[in-house]
Enzyme design. Structure first.
Site, mmCIF file in Angstrom:
data_model
loop_
_atom_site.group_PDB
_atom_site.id
_atom_site.type_symbol
_atom_site.label_atom_id
_atom_site.label_comp_id
_atom_site.label_asym_id
_atom_site.label_seq_id
_atom_site.Cartn_x
_atom_site.Cartn_y
_atom_site.Cartn_z
ATOM 1 N N CYS A 42 0.858 -1.185 0.000
ATOM 2 C CA CYS A 42 0.000 0.000 0.000
ATOM 3 C C CYS A 42 0.894 1.236 0.000
ATOM 4 O O CYS A 42 2.021 1.196 0.475
ATOM 5 C CB CYS A 42 -0.863 -0.055 1.258
ATOM 6 S SG CYS A 42 -1.927 1.351 1.521
ATOM 7 N N SER A 44 0.751 3.650 1.866
ATOM 8 C CA SER A 44 1.084 4.084 3.229
ATOM 9 C C SER A 44 2.409 3.489 3.695
ATOM 10 O O SER A 44 3.145 4.114 4.458
ATOM 11 C CB SER A 44 -0.023 3.697 4.206
ATOM 12 O OG SER A 44 -1.249 4.193 3.753
ATOM 13 N N HIS A 47 5.005 5.641 2.238
ATOM 14 C CA HIS A 47 5.070 6.961 2.885
ATOM 15 C C HIS A 47 6.113 6.987 4.008
ATOM 16 O O HIS A 47 6.662 8.028 4.333
ATOM 17 C CB HIS A 47 3.704 7.347 3.470
ATOM 18 C CG HIS A 47 2.675 7.698 2.439
ATOM 19 N ND1 HIS A 47 2.974 8.317 1.257
ATOM 20 C CD2 HIS A 47 1.322 7.519 2.427
ATOM 21 C CE1 HIS A 47 1.857 8.503 0.559
ATOM 22 N NE2 HIS A 47 0.847 8.012 1.244
ATOM 23 N N HIS A 64 0.636 -3.776 6.156
ATOM 24 C CA HIS A 64 -0.554 -3.658 7.017
ATOM 25 C C HIS A 64 -1.793 -4.164 6.280
ATOM 26 O O HIS A 64 -2.905 -3.732 6.556
ATOM 27 C CB HIS A 64 -0.733 -2.197 7.453
ATOM 28 C CG HIS A 64 -0.894 -1.266 6.303
ATOM 29 N ND1 HIS A 64 0.175 -0.788 5.585
ATOM 30 C CD2 HIS A 64 -1.988 -0.759 5.705
ATOM 31 C CE1 HIS A 64 -0.271 -0.015 4.613
ATOM 32 N NE2 HIS A 64 -1.595 0.015 4.649
ATOM 33 N N CYS A 170 -7.093 -3.235 4.062
ATOM 34 C CA CYS A 170 -6.850 -1.784 3.959
ATOM 35 C C CYS A 170 -7.444 -1.189 2.682
ATOM 36 O O CYS A 170 -8.442 -0.495 2.719
ATOM 37 C CB CYS A 170 -5.362 -1.453 4.062
ATOM 38 S SG CYS A 170 -4.999 0.299 3.769
#
Ligand SMILES: [Zn+2]
Ligand SMILES: [Zn+2]
Length: 373
Positions: A42, A44, A47, A64, A170
Site C-alpha cells: 500500500c 502508506s 510513505h 498492514h 486496507c
C-alpha cells in the site's frame, strides 16, 4: 521463532526495505500468531520510506494488509481458535471505546497508537539485530508470520482465498467505504473518482453497489483507465478537464453529485478543481493520505460556502471492520465484488523493493507479496 521480515532502519531517507532475519516472540495476552498467505503493498508503507509519514522511531517492519491462518493462541484469547482464517484490519476495533460504540469503529481509540512503534501493550514482539522492531499498524505483514492483538483480527469463512482476502485489510474497504458510506451516494447519482489504483478501483465498486448512474474515473495511466471499466466505471478519462466537460454534459451543467479523491498522494492543489466539478449541495470526499506537512490548499471558499457543498474526510472508508470485511467476502463469493482483478502482480518478499518501485511507477492496481502457506 526465527523468520524474515522487510524493515526500514532510516525512515524518510528512501533507503528502501531491508529483508533480513527477525525473531518473533510468542503471543502474549489477547494475541495470536498467524501464518500469512499474502500481504498487499500500500502507498502508506511507502510513505514511511519517503517521509510523507514521518516516523520519529526505527526500525519498522512494514506491511498492514494481510490475511492468514491462526497457528497459536496466547492467553486470554476468546472468540478465535487455531485454524481460523482471518483478515488483519489495518486499524483495530476494540468494540467498547466511545467511537466503537457509536458506530464509528474506523476511528477506534486503540487505532490512535498504530504508528507508535509498539504492540498495543507498549512492548515489541519483533526483534532484529538485537533491537525491538515497531510494527506498521500493529501488524507488520512484510513477514510470513505475525503476532498480533485479536482486536486487529476479523474472522472470515474458509472458502475465501486468503491471498485475495489480504486486500480487504486496507485498500479495499478504504475505497469501497469512501463511496458506500463517506460519500453517501444515492441511486442514480453521477460520481467522479479521481485516481484508480488499489483504493480508487474499490470506490468504483462502491459507487456501483450504491446504484450510481454515471461513474467517471480519472487516471493518467492508460492501463488503469481500461481496467476501471471492468470494475464498473461508465466513463474513464485522463485528467480533470476532460472529466469536467463530460460531467457538465451529463448533468446539464450542474456538476457531479459526488467527487471522491483516491490518488496516490494528496496535495492541496487537487481540491479546488474537484470542488468546481461538484454540484451545488454535492459532496467532495478526500480519502488519500497527504504528506503531513501539506497545509496549503488554494480553495474557492466563497463558492464552497455559497453553494452548500460538503467536504468529507474519509479514514478507512468509514467502514466498521467487523461488519464490512465479512460483507465484502460475501459479495465476492456472490460474484458482486472483484478482488482477483485488483491484483496486477505477485512478488516474493525478497522482491519488495521492485514491488514498491512498480507501485510508484503506476504499473499495478495492487502488487501483492505471497507467502507459502
Ligand atoms: Zn494501506
Ligand atoms: Zn474501540
Amino acid at each position: 521463532m526465527k523468520t524474515i521480515g522487510a524493515l526500514i532502519w532510516e525512515p524518510g531517507t528512501r533507503s528502501g526495505w531491508s529483508v533480513e532475519d527477525i525473531e518473533i516472540d510468542p503471543p502474549k495476552s489477547r494475541e495470536v500468531r498467524i501464518k500469512l498467505a499474502a500481504s498487499g503493498i500500500c502507498h502508506s508503507d511507502d510513505h514511511v520510506d519517503t517521509g510523507d509519514i514521518p516516523l520519529p522511531w526505527a526500525p519498522i517492519i512494514g506491511g498492514h494488509e494481510g490475511a492468514g491462518i491462526i497457528e497459536e493462541l496466547g492467553p486470554d484469547v476468546t472468540g478465535f481458535e487455531v485454524g481460523d482464517h482471518v483478515v488483519l484490519s489495518f486499524l483495530p476495533s476494540c468494540g467498547h471505546c466511545k467511537m466503537c460504540t457509536i458506530g464509528r469503529a474506523n476511528m477506534c481509540e486503540m487505532g490512535a497508537g498504530v504508528l507508535a512503534g509498539f504492540a498495543p501493550d507498549g512492548t515489541h514482539r519483533v526483534h532484529a539485530r538485537g533491537q525491538g522492531v515497531g510494527p506498521f499498524s500493529y501488524l507488520g505483514t512484510f513477514s510470513p508470520y505475525v503476532v498480533v492483538n485479536i482486536d486487529s483480527c476479523v474472522k472470515i469463512d474458509k472458502d475465501i482465498p486468503l491471498d485475495k482476502a489480504a486486500l480487504i485489510g486496507c485498500g479495499v474497504p478504504t475505497g469501497w467505504g469512501s463511496a458506500m458510506y463517506a460519500a453517501d451516494i444515492a441511486l442514480g447519482d453521477t460520481v467522479v473518482i479521481v485516481g484508480t489504483g488499489g483504493v480508487g478501483m474499490n470506490a468504483v465498486q462502491g459507487a456501483r453497489h450504491r446504484g450510481a448512474k454515471n461513474i467517471v474515473t480519472i487516471d493518467p495511466v492508460p492501463y488503469k483507465r481500461e481496467m476501471a471499466k471492468i470494475f464498473g466505471a461508465t466513463h474513464s478519462v485522463e485528467n480533470y478537464e476532460q472529466a469536467a466537460d463530460l460531467v457538465s454534459e451529463m448533468s446539464n451543467g450542474q456538476g457531479a453529485d459526488v467527487v471522491i479523491i483516491t490518488v496516490d498522494v494528496a496535495y492541496g492543489h487537487l481540491l479546488n478543481p474537484a470542488q468546481e466539478m461538484t454540484r451545488r449541495g454535492g459532496t467532495l470526499v478526500l480519502t488519500s493520505a497527504a504528506p503531513v506537512t501539506q497545509r496549503d490548499v488554494p480553495f474557492d471558499l466563497f463558492t464552497f460556502a455559497m453553494s452548500g457543498k460538503r467536504l468529507q474526510g474519509s479514514l478507512y472508508g468509514t467502514v466498521t471492520p467487523r461488519r464490512d470485511i465479512p460483507l465484502i467476502c460475501d459479495l465476492y463469493r456472490r460474484g458482486e465484488f472483484k478482488l482477483d482483478e485488483l491484483i496486477t502482480k505477485t512478488y516474493e518478499l525478497e522482491q519488495i523493493n521492485e514491488a514498491v518501485q512498480d507501485m510508484r511507477d503506476g504499473k499495478n492496481i495492487r502488487g501483492v507479496i505471497t507467502y507459502d502457506l
